[in-house]
Enzyme design. Structure first.
Site, PDB file in Angstrom:
ATOM      1  N   GLY A  11     -43.276  61.744  91.769  1.00  0.00           N
ATOM      2  CA  GLY A  11     -43.513  61.728  93.210  1.00  0.00           C
ATOM      3  C   GLY A  11     -42.483  62.499  94.011  1.00  0.00           C
ATOM      4  O   GLY A  11     -42.255  62.207  95.183  1.00  0.00           O
ATOM      5  N   ILE A  14     -42.541  68.484  94.317  1.00  0.00           N
ATOM      6  CA  ILE A  14     -43.740  69.136  93.780  1.00  0.00           C
ATOM      7  C   ILE A  14     -44.920  68.177  93.832  1.00  0.00           C
ATOM      8  O   ILE A  14     -46.028  68.547  94.221  1.00  0.00           O
ATOM      9  CB  ILE A  14     -43.517  69.641  92.339  1.00  0.00           C
ATOM     10  N   GLY A  15     -44.684  66.923  93.455  1.00  0.00           N
ATOM     11  CA  GLY A  15     -45.758  65.933  93.458  1.00  0.00           C
ATOM     12  C   GLY A  15     -46.392  65.776  94.824  1.00  0.00           C
ATOM     13  O   GLY A  15     -47.618  65.678  94.954  1.00  0.00           O
ATOM     14  N   ARG A  83     -33.523  71.644  88.872  1.00  0.00           N
ATOM     15  CA  ARG A  83     -32.283  72.417  88.697  1.00  0.00           C
ATOM     16  C   ARG A  83     -31.398  72.335  89.934  1.00  0.00           C
ATOM     17  O   ARG A  83     -31.873  72.166  91.044  1.00  0.00           O
ATOM     18  CB  ARG A  83     -32.618  73.891  88.441  1.00  0.00           C
ATOM     19  N   ASN A  96     -34.484  65.590  80.435  1.00  0.00           N
ATOM     20  CA  ASN A  96     -35.917  65.673  80.689  1.00  0.00           C
ATOM     21  C   ASN A  96     -36.756  65.410  79.444  1.00  0.00           C
ATOM     22  O   ASN A  96     -37.916  65.024  79.547  1.00  0.00           O
ATOM     23  CB  ASN A  96     -36.272  67.013  81.343  1.00  0.00           C
ATOM     24  N   ASN A 121     -39.415  71.279  83.716  1.00  0.00           N
ATOM     25  CA  ASN A 121     -38.564  72.232  82.988  1.00  0.00           C
ATOM     26  C   ASN A 121     -37.622  71.536  82.011  1.00  0.00           C
ATOM     27  O   ASN A 121     -37.290  70.378  82.202  1.00  0.00           O
ATOM     28  CB  ASN A 121     -37.742  73.053  83.990  1.00  0.00           C
ATOM     29  N   HIS A 176     -40.932  80.791  79.974  1.00  0.00           N
ATOM     30  CA  HIS A 176     -40.610  80.604  81.389  1.00  0.00           C
ATOM     31  C   HIS A 176     -39.094  80.552  81.526  1.00  0.00           C
ATOM     32  O   HIS A 176     -38.501  79.506  81.736  1.00  0.00           O
ATOM     33  CB  HIS A 176     -41.241  79.297  81.886  1.00  0.00           C
TER      34      HIS A 176
END
Length: 317
Positions: A11, A14-15, A83, A96, A121, A176
């Site tokens: 959340g 980005i979420g 990051r 992560n 990431n 990526h």
């Protein structure tokens, strides 16, 4: 006809954008999961309350329970630490990986038929781990990277040439990270090679090459550029938009050809690893991987990028 269901895991920044975009495009009902109590509930309530303003009508729910993602058609994973300035995507791998393990177990138990799009990431490692733990078929577990990397490349080309970004076609391959492969030879503006336009603009092949190399370098470091400016996080509008484009192609069976972090089985000389390549995304997830010939320089860059992915994935075990 039942509405589609999109589950968002995470959340954060980005979420939140993912939820708003999914609602605006009415892709289906949306549920947002996060471990922080109140965070997903508050964000989803905030978005739901402007349905009459923005003209969308779908059910939005925030939750702290994986059970609420049951029945999801697509799950988009953003969970994980972002990051900070000076960090590479790869610096996030240890923490992560633990988060992704928990997330993948939650998806496996509650949304066993879903398509999964990973944004977290370091992307190439996280999508590999997600597929391994869920055990889902490779065509149903993919990563978002290439759509965004390609969009950044297109943006820099459009700015340099003073043209609409809508008319720029360009793509990146590979991992990526700093070794991604922007395909200069295939970059075009409405079919006209970008290098040809640069040479015409500068009337100097060497200068044109220098300008293109600068755009390639900026594309590779574009995520870090945003991180350095924000200081407190990483990009969130652009990754969310990119993942929504992928989700929409799957949910609506659009057959879009999108650069996707997909599992390769010999394509481009790579076997057994997730790498960014052009894929047809439709109702079956990855329906085709479009393979084409790379020249010697492109192949060398691709090999270097794949080697970095292999090293990254290996460090996770």
């Amino acid at each position: 006809m039942a509405r589609k269901k999109i589950a968002l895991i995470g959340g954060g920044q980005i979420g939140g954008v993912l939820a708003q975009l999914a609602a605006l495009r009415e892709l289906g009902d949306v549920v947002m999961f996060d471990i922080v109590e109140g965070l997903p509930q508050g964000k989803m309530l905030d978005i739901a309350e402007v349905g009459s303003v923005d003209g969308f009508d779908c059910n939005l729910k925030g939750t702290n329970s994986y059970e609420d993602i049951k029945g999801a058609d697509v799950v988009i994973v953003t969970a994980g630490l972002p990051r900070k300035p000076g960090m590479s995507r790869d610096d996030l791998i240890e923490v992560n990986s633990k988060i992704m393990t928990s997330v993948a177990e939650g998806i496996k138990a509650n949304a066993p038929n879903a398509f999964v799009i990973v944004i977290s990431n370091p992307l190439d490692a996280m999508v590999t781990l997600c597929q391994k733990i869920t055990g889902f078929p490779y065509n149903r577990v993919i990563g978002q990277a290439g759509v965004l990397d390609s969009a950044r490349f297109k943006t820099f080309i459009a700015w340099e040439l003073g043209v609409s970004v809508k008319d720029v076609n360009a793509m990146t391959l590979g991992g990526h990270g700093d070794d991604m492969v922007p395909l200069v030879r295939y970059a075009s503006v409405n079919g006209i090679p970008v290098m040809e336009l640069l040479e015409k603009k500068y009337k100097d092949k060497a200068k044109a090459k220098e300008v293109m190399e600068a755009m390639v370098k900026r594309t590779r470091g574009a995520g870090g550029e945003v991180v350095a400016l924000l200081k407190t996080g990483s990009a969130f509008y652009s990754p969310a938009s990119s993942a929504i484009q992928m989700a929409e192609s799957i949910l609506k069976d659009q057959k879009r050809v999108l650069p996707t972090c997909a599992h390769l089985n010999g394509e481009f000389g790579v076997k057994g690893f997730y790498v960014g390549v052009p894929c047809v995304l439709g109702e079956n997830g990855v329906e085709q991987i479009l393979e084409f010939e790379l020249d010697a320089e492109e192949q060398a860059m691709m090999d270097k990028s794949v080697a970095a992915v292999k090293e990254l994935v290996g460090s996770m075990k």
